[in-house]
Each structure stands twice: as structure tokens, then as C-alpha cells.
Design a protein around this motif. Structure first.
Motif, PDB file in Angstrom:
ATOM      1  N   UNK A   9       0.701  -1.112  -0.100  1.00 53.95           N
ATOM      2  CA  UNK A   9      -0.062  -0.127  -0.069  1.00 53.95           C
ATOM      3  C   UNK A   9       0.981   1.226  -0.030  1.00 53.95           C
ATOM      4  N   UNK A  10       0.846   2.051  -0.862  1.00 57.35           N
ATOM      5  CA  UNK A  10       1.939   2.978  -1.183  1.00 57.35           C
ATOM      6  C   UNK A  10       1.104   4.358  -0.985  1.00 57.35           C
ATOM      7  N   UNK A  11       1.590   5.159   0.118  1.00 56.74           N
ATOM      8  CA  UNK A  11       1.057   6.403   0.463  1.00 56.74           C
ATOM      9  C   UNK A  11       1.243   7.554  -0.454  1.00 56.74           C
ATOM     10  N   UNK A  12       0.272   8.194  -0.710  1.00 55.07           N
ATOM     11  CA  UNK A  12       0.423   9.256  -1.789  1.00 55.07           C
ATOM     12  C   UNK A  12       1.236  10.473  -1.361  1.00 55.07           C
ATOM     13  N   UNK A  13       1.278  10.718   0.107  1.00 57.01           N
ATOM     14  CA  UNK A  13       2.130  11.855   0.291  1.00 57.01           C
ATOM     15  C   UNK A  13       2.681  11.443   1.461  1.00 57.01           C
ATOM     16  N   UNK A  14       4.375  11.406   1.491  1.00 57.67           N
ATOM     17  CA  UNK A  14       5.049  10.996   2.308  1.00 57.67           C
ATOM     18  C   UNK A  14       5.982  12.142   2.583  1.00 57.67           C
ATOM     19  N   UNK A  15       5.715  13.205   3.492  1.00 55.88           N
ATOM     20  CA  UNK A  15       6.837  14.182   3.604  1.00 55.88           C
ATOM     21  C   UNK A  15       7.900  13.784   4.732  1.00 55.88           C
ATOM     22  N   UNK A  16       7.736  12.694   5.306  1.00 55.68           N
ATOM     23  CA  UNK A  16       8.998  11.843   6.199  1.00 55.68           C
ATOM     24  C   UNK A  16       8.362  10.414   6.569  1.00 55.68           C
TER      25      UNK A  16
END
Ligand code: ZN
Length: 438
Positions: free
Chosen positions: A57-64
Motif C-alpha cells: 500500500x503506497x501512501x500518496x504523500x510522504x513528507x517524512x
């Protein structure tokens, strides 16, 4: 009924107790079904169902990499940051169609992204849906998610300007939105729906409740109504005692929000500059909403929309009788702009990371445009005329050339050329634009 029966049969046929709970169906075209279960107190659960089995499951927003710390999956699952994206997967690499995570709905500051949760001191909470966006593999730009949220008895879910008792469902996409869960009664002034934390000190709360609807009505009149009624949120949570405190806010389509956090706030709240700063913040952010997505492309042109929003705040506050705040803001912008763009041209300063110059110098430029248009066309509403024409250009025309063309249409080509040259000149005196002999 048919579906429930079929699932029951499947479980029986498998004949073992390790089958996952029956997951809700994923509507056609959706990247995932995301089901949020809100607890009255304590952790929330976010459950994902994918349209087909996938290995991650790949998260669309990953700032950290903070999901790996804050989200707790079932045994045998892990969340890792790989490349630019956080991913959830089974440790054994096997595919899965559903998984759920438990998390504490607390505030966390993320680098260059919206906070996942903004707690209200009165018990309500905003959460940011974009934080939950995830797909089987990297998300496509046009991905959409089917959401549902269930709140405990007595709490309502406020989404897209509508209030639902206990349970709400919606489709989400693009940047996402903030959704409010709590028992606050939104204040609907016709032009805006506001949820202001009842634990905010009364002087701040009263000011926001009175002033914000006036700003929205004013911008509606100047720049045209928005497609949907905008929402404003102000949350005030003084419980964090970890030494971190501040105020963070921003906009999402149709939403303006600000969050106060940290235990020093009660001692800071009487700062005489705070009401003016807050009003300016909300006017600036509301001004962005009424720019109707006409943001000039390229960071070097941010002086157009950031300076525009700053000038909208100045004009709105002056119209609202707060001229003293405006004068102070202009004076500090003059100093800040002179410092930021003394050695480099404004465009180069922004390019080199002085994004603050887009605000300070941008305010001075936008106010000079306002004055020049009012001189050229007495009785006109200055900068707003320019912005109405800019917005009307349409998508693809939101460029520096497009903006300067509408400036030229209202204030003359010579003045537009002067602006174009000034943003390319180190140490330009933006406050004097249009005042020269030419
Ligand atoms: Zn802005």
C-alpha cells in the motif's frame, strides 16, 4: 443481503479462524475504500480495502517517515519509507486486500505538508484526508478514494460544508480536505461556515466570528462567489507540554484553517499584536480562496499570488476599519523586502530560497498596482479589477505575461513594463512603482 451471504459462505468454506473480517466493497474506479472509526477518546482506526490483492500500500504523500512511528498495523505488517514514499506491506511479502491501522489522533507538524490531526481544546478534531490517501502501487494523479467515517454517539462529521450525525461517506481526490469531527455548532454566516474552538479565549473567538464573515462577504463581492461555501476552522489545543508550541495554518480548496498548539499560549494570548496578526492571516488565506485557482506558475512568480493575497488582506482590513494594522504590516514589509531583495532581483531572491520576499515585496508591488489602476481609472476598484481579469484569462494563462497583460490593460503598458523590469532589478524600490517621472 446477497453479498453478506456470499462472504459467510467463503469463510465457512475456508474453514479456519484466520480469515480477515469481511471488508467493505471498493466502489468501481476507486483506489481504495478507507474506513475511519473515531473513538470518543483514545486511538482512531483507519482501515483500507483494495480493489484487488496487492503486495504493498503506497501512501500518496510522504513528507517524512513518521507513519512508521505513529501508525500501528497488525502483526506481520510494517510501514517503511522507500524512495519518496512510505509503504505498508506484509513482512512475508504476501499480497493482501485489507489492512487496518491504529493511531493516536494527535497534532504533528510535518515538513511542508498539512498536519494529520488538529485537536480542538473543546474535544473536536480536524483530520486531513490527504494523509490517508494510499494505493496499491504509486497513486495516479487522478486517483480517487471512497471514504467513510463513523463517529461516536453525539458527535457529528462535517465534510464539504455539510454536517452529518455520526456517520458520513464521501469521495476524495487531488489535495484532499480537512474533515471535522466533534460537537461544535458551526457558525453559518451565509458566505462562510466557521468552526471556532469554544476553548479559544473569548476575545479572539469573538473577533474571528465577527470579522471572518465580513471578509468573506467582501471578497465574494469583489472577486465572485466560490463554487461551494468555504469553511473556516480555528483550533486551540494548549495540552501539549513538550516545549513545542506555535500556530500553523493554511488553505485547502474551500477551506482555511489555523491551529494553536502548546501550553505557552494562554500566557501569549493577550499579546496586543495577536488579533491583528490573526485577522491578517485569515484575510490572506481567504484571499487565496477567492483567487479562484489563478496561481501564477513557477515559484519565481509567487510574488503575484502571494503579494496579491497580502494586498487583499490589506484592502480588506482597511475596509474593515483596521488601517493601523495595515500601516504596521506595510512598514514591516518595506523593511523585509529591502533586506531580502537588496543584493538580488526579486525573482532571483525567491529562486535562491527567500520565499518570504514573494510576500513582502509582492505586497508592495500589488499595492502599487492598486494605486496605479485607481489613478488611471478613477472609481475603479484597483487591484480587484486586475484580478478579476486575470482569473477570467483561464487555465494555462496564469503566467507572469498573463498577469502583466491585465495590469497593462488597466494601468497602461508603461507601468506594466516598469513592474516587469523591477522584479528583475536588485534593490528595486517597489514602493515607488508608478511614481516616477516616466
Ligand atoms: Zn499565501
Amino acid at each position: 443481503m446477497v453479498r453478506i451471504a456470499a462472504l459467510a459462505l467463503a469463510v465457512l468454506a475456508a474453514g479456519c479462524s484466520e480469515q480477515p473480517e469481511a471488508a467493505p466493497a471498493v466502489p468501481a474506479g476507486m483506489a481504495a475504500q478507507i474506513t475511519i472509526t473515531v473513538a470518543a477518546e483514545g486511538d482512531w482506526t483507519v482501515a483500507y480495502t483494495l480493489p484487488a490483492p496487492a503486495t504493498e500500500l503506497v501512501f500518496a504523500r510522504s513528507p517524512d517517515a513518521s507513519r512508521g512511528e505513529d501508525w500501528h498495523g497488525p502483526d506481520g505488517f510494517e510501514i517503511v519509507l522507500e524512495g519518496e514514499s512510505e509503504r505498508a506491506r506484509r513482512v512475508d511479502g504476501e499480497p493482501f486486500t485489507s489492512v487496518s491501522f491504529v493511531m493516536s489522533p494527535r497534532y504533528r507538524e510535518l515538513p511542508k505538508d498539512y498536519a494529520p490531526f488538529m485537536p480542538f481544546g473543546d474535544g473536536g478534531r480536524l483530520f486531513y484526508t490527504g494523509r490517508l490517501f494510499a494505493c496499491a502501487g504509486p497513486c495516479a494523479d487522478d486517483a480517487a478514494w471512497s471514504f467513510s467515517a463513523a463517529a461516536p454517539e453525539g458527535l457529528s462529521v462535517l465534510v464539504n460544508g455539510e454536517r452529518f450525525a455520526g456517520q458520513a461517506s464521501w469521495t476524495d481526490r487531488e489535495q484532499g480536505r480537512n474533515v471535522y469531527i466533534g460537537d461544535a455548532e458551526p457558525v453559518d454566516s451565509g458566505d462562510v461556515m466557521a468552526v471556532i474552538d469554544s476553548s479559544l479565549p473569548p476575545q479572539i473567538r469573538d473577533q474571528l466570528e465577527a470579522q471572518l464573515p465580513r471578509f468573506m462577504a467582501y471578497f465574494t463581492q469583489k472577486l465572485g462567489a466560490l463554487d461551494a461555501k468555504p469553511m473556516l476552522f480555528a483550533s486551540y489545543d494548549v495540552s501539549p507540554s513538550n516545549g513545542r508550541w506555535g500556530r500553523q495554518g493554511g488553505t485547502l480548496p474551500g477551506q482555511v484553517f489555523t491551529h494553536f498548539y502548546g501550553d505557552p499560549w494562554p500566557a501569549m494570548i493577550d499579546d496586543p499584536a495577536l488579533p491583528g496578526d490573526l485577522a491578517w492571516f485569515f484575510a490572506h488565506e481567504a484571499g487565496h480562496l477567492y483567487q479562484h485557482d489563478a496561481w501564477a506558475d513557477g515559484a519565481v512568480n509567487a510574488w503575484i499570488h502571494e503579494g496579491g493575497a497580502e494586498a487583499f488582506a490589506a484592502l480588506a482590513m482597511r475596509a474593515d476599519g483596521a488601517g493601523d494594522v495595515v500601516d504596521t504590516k506595510i512598514a514591516s514589509a518595506q523593511a523585509a523586502c529591502a533586506e531580502a531583495a537588496a543584493q538580488a532581483a526579486l525573482r532571483d531572491a525567491i529562486e535562491a530560497g527567500r520565499f518570504d520576499a514573494a510576500y513582502s515585496c509582492g505586497l508592495l508591488i500589488s499595492l502599487a498596482i492598486d494605486m496605479e489602476v485607481r489613478e488611471a481609472a478613477p472609481g475603479s476598484d484597483g487591484l480587484y479589477t486586475v484580478w478579476r481579469n486575470f482569473i477570467a484569462l483561464g487555465e494555462g494563462q496564469y503566467t507572469e505575461d498573463g498577469f502583466l497583460a491585465v495590469v497593462a490593460a488597466s494601468a497602461g503598458q508603461a507601468f506594466a513594463d516598469e513592474v516587469r523590469a523591477a522584479v528583475r532589478t536588485p534593490g528595486a524600490a517597489f514602493g515607488n512603482l508608478g511614481a516616477g517621472p516616466g
